[in-house]
Design a protein around this motif. Structure first.
Motif, PDB file in Angstrom:
ATOM      1  N   ASN A 103       0.821  -1.217   0.000  1.00  0.00           N
ATOM      2  CA  ASN A 103       0.000   0.000   0.000  1.00  0.00           C
ATOM      3  C   ASN A 103       0.853   1.264   0.000  1.00  0.00           C
ATOM      4  O   ASN A 103       0.430   2.299  -0.501  1.00  0.00           O
ATOM      5  N   THR A 119      -1.638   4.245  -1.097  1.00  0.00           N
ATOM      6  CA  THR A 119      -2.835   4.255  -0.261  1.00  0.00           C
ATOM      7  C   THR A 119      -2.443   4.375   1.211  1.00  0.00           C
ATOM      8  O   THR A 119      -3.244   4.737   2.058  1.00  0.00           O
ATOM      9  N   ASN A 144       5.985   6.575   0.631  1.00  0.00           N
ATOM     10  CA  ASN A 144       5.623   6.568  -0.790  1.00  0.00           C
ATOM     11  C   ASN A 144       6.448   7.644  -1.494  1.00  0.00           C
ATOM     12  O   ASN A 144       6.463   8.799  -1.068  1.00  0.00           O
TER      13      ASN A 144
END
Ligand code: GCU
Length: 329
Positions: free
Chosen positions: A80, A85, A244
């Protein structure tokens, strides 16, 4: 009519200006996932990280910490984080091995001679940058690490004096190829599974043993079921803070600086906390959970895993990082 039109235009311009001003003050909220309970030192250090980010950005960057594996197992939160996300995750370096083989170096048993030499390597930015930035092409980057101590074996019943006593022992390992190979090399039967499943697996007899640092006995209650803890000191596997990469790149330079500084300072904060809480875990496990701690001769374990070291030196994915760490240690 013409006059009305001009007024309307002016109104739109003013509204747009206000929206932009409001937009400038808007906070950016980032999710941070990890799998430890809220009384675990890593959770406290991640909370510190969130506080530091808040202070340094004057409340503009907000980190929402989700503990207890609420957002999934380590494997799931890494995926994720790749896809964005989840923005930030704290996971074991062993769990990252399946995403980038460079991380397997941490699961290689007896890679570091001591905790001091491990810390010296982790303070070497040339080496850590090589590791942290190696995964930007697969969607995430490393920000920092947290000390997760030394991993040792623990069992429900069996007493281990040397590697021979591991024969056939169903031992839980992290979902990492190197950890599986380690247990095979010392004669046990490896059972990879995610951390959240270990307590029940020990209790129900799906596994007879596991390996982790001392906090697992208390913070994850493994000491309720596994009563024998052996200082095999076979691996020093750090926890990694990953983010991320697109989210990181979209931040302004100042915001990136805030994240970097807060990450580094939270690692320093964690250092002291960790030592205290490991000591406390041993006392609680001994006095309140009846766990016995055994010092053992590690040599048979060290000998058994030598073929793995040869494999790491020969494998093109790991040869470079292996020799760099050995040279700098
Ligand atoms: C350590 C580590 C966790 C990991 C766990 C495991 O406790 O901090 O991130 O999940 O080991 O053995 O799976």
């Amino acid at each position: 009519m013409k006059k009305n039109y001009i007024w309307l235009l002016l109104l739109l311009l003013v509204t747009a200006g206000c929206q932009q001003a409001a937009g400038e003050e808007e906070t950016k909220e980032l999710t941070l996932a990890h799998n430890q309970p809220t009384d675990h030192p890593v959770h406290l250090s991640l909370t510190r990280f969130a506080e530091l980010v808040d202070e340094k950005s004057d409340g503009e960057l907000v980190i929402d910490v989700y503990p207890n594996g609420e957002l999934g197992s380590e494997r799931e939160v890494i995926e994720n984080t790749q896809f964005g996300t989840v923005d930030i995750a704290k996971v074991s370096a062993s769990a990252l091995e399946g995403f980038d083989p460079i991380y397997s170096i941490f699961s290689l048993p007896y890679m570091f001679e001591s905790q001091e030499s491990f810390k010296q390597i982790m303070a070497n930015e040339e080496i850590t940058d090589e590791i942290y930035l190696n995964t930007t092409d697969i969607g995430f980057r490393g920000l920092t690490y947290y000390d997760a101590g030394v991993r040792n074996m623990y069992t429900k019943d069996r007493i281990i004096e040397s590697a021979e006593d591991m024969a056939g022992l169903k031992t839980r390992v992290q979902p990492s190829r190197t950890s599986v190979q380690m247990i095979e090399a010392i004669g046990g039967t490896p059972t990879p599974m995610s951390y959240g499943e270990v307590y029940t697996a020990l209790q129900s007899g799906v596994i007879d043993a596991a390996e982790n640092n001392e906090t697992a006995l208390v913070n994850s209650s493994h000491g309720e079921v596994a009563k024998n803890y052996f200082f095999t000191e076979h691996a020093i596997v750090p926890d990694m803070l990953i983010m991320n990469d697109e989210m990181y790149s979209d931040l302004t330079e100042e915001e990136q600086q805030v994240i970097e500084e807060a990450a580094e300072e939270s690692t320093e904060y964690h250092e002291e906390l960790w030592a205290e809480m490991v000591e406390e875990s041993v006392t609680i496990a001994e006095e309140e959970m009846d766990v016995t701690f055994y010092d053992i001769d590690k040599q048979t374990f060290i000998d058994a895993v030598q073929p793995l070291h040869e494999q790491f030196q020969e494998n093109p994915d790991t040869a470079d990082i292996y020799s760099r760490i050995k040279e700098e240690s």
